[in-house]
Design a protein around this motif. Structure first.
Motif, PDB file in Angstrom:
ATOM      1  N   GLY A 116      20.159  46.313 -50.256  1.00  0.00           N
ATOM      2  CA  GLY A 116      21.079  45.263 -49.848  1.00  0.00           C
ATOM      3  C   GLY A 116      20.445  43.899 -50.010  1.00  0.00           C
ATOM      4  O   GLY A 116      19.221  43.751 -49.912  1.00  0.00           O
ATOM      5  N   THR A 126      26.293  38.575 -47.078  1.00  0.00           N
ATOM      6  CA  THR A 126      25.766  39.726 -47.807  1.00  0.00           C
ATOM      7  C   THR A 126      26.297  39.709 -49.235  1.00  0.00           C
ATOM      8  O   THR A 126      27.511  39.735 -49.456  1.00  0.00           O
ATOM      9  CB  THR A 126      26.150  41.049 -47.116  1.00  0.00           C
ATOM     10  N   HIS A 181      25.788  45.236 -50.805  1.00  0.00           N
ATOM     11  CA  HIS A 181      25.845  46.098 -49.619  1.00  0.00           C
ATOM     12  C   HIS A 181      25.214  47.464 -49.900  1.00  0.00           C
ATOM     13  O   HIS A 181      25.832  48.327 -50.525  1.00  0.00           O
ATOM     14  CB  HIS A 181      27.301  46.310 -49.185  1.00  0.00           C
ATOM     15  N   ASP A 182      23.989  47.660 -49.511  1.00  0.00           N
ATOM     16  CA  ASP A 182      23.366  48.989 -49.382  1.00  0.00           C
ATOM     17  C   ASP A 182      23.704  49.951 -50.535  1.00  0.00           C
ATOM     18  O   ASP A 182      24.339  50.992 -50.334  1.00  0.00           O
ATOM     19  CB  ASP A 182      23.765  49.614 -48.048  1.00  0.00           C
TER      20      ASP A 182
END
Length: 234
Positions: free
Chosen positions: A14, A25, A28-29
């Motif tokens: 991320g 952000t 995201h991951d």
């Protein structure tokens, strides 16, 4: 026969940015494997996070969380000097605007020589130019090349540096259709020679060449499409 390990492995990667309004952000991951050969395209609309992810893979940016390995090396354990050395020795970068990849004051052959020297390598410019359909242009000024030829030369510079991976950010986006065709031919050649090419793009023709397409939207990985690579072999 066992499949070789991926050239990149991302696990929960991320990326966050600090802004006056707070933390935003950008990615995201994401969990994703990128093969050692063939073309992988990070596809998605503007703002989907594909350029941010490419900067992480190019070792220009550290993720805020998650694990990133390159050629089985945990990149998160490397200091800035080690990251620069890895980028110099293993990664070739091709930017959107063709001329941004080249030295305008050098001729075509000297651009290749300079690229090789920057990675401690030597090259035969005419051999590389012949492989990329640029025969006889070694003494030309870069400005004498079309946009598509300049972008071909940019890919040639990554070959001169003997890079393990070629990263290209929207390599056809600044080109007309005829010039983009030259770049697509170059990508086909690289795929056929078993190079690992990783590109961001929303160009459907480039996406169709990919052995793997990672679909991004709003910084999230929506899915991965697999294509048959054999049809692109030379």
């Amino acid at each position: 026969m066992l499949e070789p390990p991926p050239i990149y492995r991302l696990e929960g990667v991320g990326v966050d940015y600090s802004t006056p309004a707070g933390t935003v952000t950008g990615v995201h991951d994401i969990t994703l494997d990128i093969p050692r050969t063939g073309l992988t395209v990070l596809a998605g609309p503007s703002g989907s996070g594909k350029s941010t992810l490419l900067r992480v893979l190019g070792l220009f940016e550290r993720p805020a969380r998650g694990d990133l390995t390159f050629a089985s090396t945990d990149v998160g354990t490397l200091n800035n000097r080690q990251r620069r050395a890895l980028r110099r020795d293993q990664l070739g970068l091709v930017f959107q605007n063709p001329i941004d990849n080249l030295f305008e004051h050098l001729d075509v052959a000297d651009n290749l020589r300079a690229a090789a020297q920057s990675a401690g390598q030597r090259c035969e410019p005419e051999d590389i130019l012949g492989r990329l359909g640029l025969d006889g242009t070694g003494s030309w000024r870069v400005s004498a090349l079309s946009g598509g030829q300049q972008q071909r030369l940019a890919f040639g510079c990554t070959l001169a540096r003997q890079c393990a991976v070629i990263l290209a950010d929207e390599p056809t986006s600044q080109l007309d259709e005829a010039s983009a065709d030259l770049v697509l031919d170059t990508v086909r050649y690289l795929v056929g020679q078993d190079y690992a090419v990783l590109a961001t793009s929303h160009d459907e023709r480039l996406i169709e060449l990919a052995s793997r397409v990672a679909l991004l939207r709003d910084g999230r990985l929506e899915g991965v499409r697999e294509h048959d690579l054999d049809q692109y072999r030379y």
